[in-house]
Scaffold this motif. Sequence first.
Motif, PDB file in Angstrom:
ATOM      1  N   TRP A  93      43.178  45.380  70.560  1.00 61.78           N
ATOM      2  CA  TRP A  93      41.953  45.200  69.791  1.00 61.78           C
ATOM      3  C   TRP A  93      42.031  43.839  69.117  1.00 61.78           C
ATOM      4  O   TRP A  93      43.100  43.416  68.668  1.00 61.78           O
ATOM      5  N   ALA A 147      43.528  42.801  65.962  1.00 60.27           N
ATOM      6  CA  ALA A 147      42.951  43.689  64.945  1.00 60.27           C
ATOM      7  C   ALA A 147      43.512  45.084  65.139  1.00 60.27           C
ATOM      8  O   ALA A 147      44.018  45.433  66.219  1.00 60.27           O
ATOM      9  N   GLU A 148      43.456  45.866  64.057  1.00 58.62           N
ATOM     10  CA  GLU A 148      43.904  47.252  64.131  1.00 58.62           C
ATOM     11  C   GLU A 148      42.849  48.097  64.834  1.00 58.62           C
ATOM     12  O   GLU A 148      41.650  47.973  64.548  1.00 58.62           O
TER      13      GLU A 148
END
Length: 761
Positions: free
Chosen positions: A491, A606-607
């Motif tokens: 992500w 990103a998480e």
Amino acid sequence: MNTILNCLVQQHDWRILPFALLVSVFSLLIALCLFDRARNVARRSRRVYLIAVPLVAGLGVWSTHFIAMKAYDIGVPARYDVSETAASLAVVIVAFYVAMHLALADVGRMGRLVAALTCGLGVAAMHFLGMSGLRLSGAILSWNAPLVVVAVIGGMLLVSGVALLPWRVGAKRVIVATILAALGVCWLHFVAMSAVVITPTPGVILPVAAAAETTLTLWIGASVGLLAIIAAFLTGMVWWSRHSALGQLREAIEAMPDGLGFYDADDRLAIWNRRYTEINPEVTAALKVGVTFREVLMAGINAGLYPAALGRESAWIAERMANRRRPSGAMEQQIGGRWLRVQDRKTAEGGTVTVCSDISDMKRDAQALAEARDAADAANRAKSQFLANMSHEIRTPLNGVIGVAQALARTDLNEQQHEMLELIHSSSRTLQTLLSDILDLARVESGRLELGDEPFDLTRAVEEAGQLYAAAARDKGLQFFVEVAPEARIWMHGDAVRLKQILTNLVSNAVKFTASGFVSLTVDAGPQGLRFVVQDTGIGFDAETRDRLFSRFEQADGDITRRFGGSGLGLAISRELAAMMGGGLGCESEPGGGAAFILTLPLRPAEAPAPTPTLVASEDSVFVETTRRLRILVADDHPTNRRVVELILDQAAVDLVSVEDGAEAVEACRAAPFDLVLMDMQMPVMDGLTATREIRLHEIAMGMPRTPVVMLTANALPEHIAAGTEAGADRHLAKPFSVEALLAMVQELTTDAPQAAERAA
């Protein structure tokens, strides 16, 4: 001390000593003045001073010594050895030459002290070497050692004081240095002379040599004469240099493009150039030596030059004089129809240099530039408005074509009709893509295109972009595959929509220009970021056309547009988007050998969000599973758009109410509740934004629940979406829209909403 005083008073002829002192002071003063001048000229111009200063100082000190010796009463006949006397002169000149080099080397106070001590040692050596050349008849000369030491040390201390003076050019420093140096020379000479011991020796008789005495006298006279000639020559050279420098400075001032006036400490005009009078022609008659600046201002006011001073002359003059006393940069002043930039600068002596520049042309250019800028801004706004209007006008009939075609596709058609309908779909998608490209290009050029910054699944975005053209590749018999490296299955933060726009553009071109072989989309990640490669085995291109591919409205060959279609905007927009994302887009190819387009982007991980349940439904599930009919209001001034919505929703459990403008939409919502409002943005009588605000105000006033409002409009720019949200709309669906998108939005906004009839109750 008594010995020294007795030597001065009883053994010296005071009729001659003043002349010796005068020669010493005069020569040292000239030498120090020339030395200060040498410090302020360029190195290549110091040669004449390096010769003149040691010669003047050496001749002066040597002449002082022997003139003082002429005043000294030895008591016995004496004469001088020519060679040793000449050697004494050479020693002192060389000492001053070395000292001057040391002083000009700029090695600090210690270096200057060494130079001063070198001068002192040179003078001492000259004195004692000259005395050693003295030949006495009937006597011999010896020295009182303690007094010799006192003479040398005292002279050295006085001469060293010159090095301790502030190292700056100035008349006071030169005078003090001359006094210290002259005292050092006199101390060394007269104290050393008091140390002389004359012992009678009858056996030492020199032959009479009157010529030797005459020779020494001639030497002294020649030295003093030469000293005077050198001093006069150097003084003349300095005067000529200064006169020449002043003349050159005057020429430079006259050649200045700006007006310059110099006012003395009493603010009286002393010097001005021709340009100063040209810039101020109205006050030319008042410009004369001695006139004050205030009088010049009064002459300008009397001539009506200063519009800002009209009616407040005294206050204006007071402000101008205050600014002049506290100069703080340039000020602009309007004089008649001209503009001047005036700068006042204070000198060290309290004078003022006033510089006037005519900036009328600059002001006119600035005004013209401002007008051009305003015209360009107006043109840019007009262009943006034109594009928005054209987008609306083109999207409206295009929405009718696509909507009717999609509604028609849901009816029973034969094979030929399906083929014709597919042609309509294909043409509509081409028009929609071209319209989006033109709008994107305009927004990039105007700097109004903004990128999103949200977390998204990179793998999913890449696969969705690739699969859009998988079917087209298979239809052409091409091998098509998408590969995402394990390290790239992440992500990341960014704009997923714009990334997919770039990738679909590249994949679309690859499929379009490849007749056989394969098309691939691969992604990998490394320390330098993400690397997307779209490769094909198509027609390729040569190095000369590589750069043209990324130019607007350009393709590798003019015949390509006819053979393959396309506007040539896609790659230009893709490169612009890549740059806005902080990356780049390049390519590698050769004619007939396929092509590889390489997109690089920075890696911004990103998480991954927590998984949420996803509802998957068919196009009509929202209407099949409900037992109630939905009330939907459609507000659109274009009958085709209203009919498209009706055709899409006519098979569902929906009661449609259609109105032509925002005012009718507000009245309809006040008359009866609705489950959903589909609102156009641009309508006559009342636009969609105003109508939405009125609906929200009515709901608040009546305490009614919020009715979902969708901006179903051809205004698709980001500012249009923001305006709809600000007005109170819940969603924004741009025309042309697909059947699936409209049905999904209706399902989303009406699933949990209470029925309109229940809300009315």
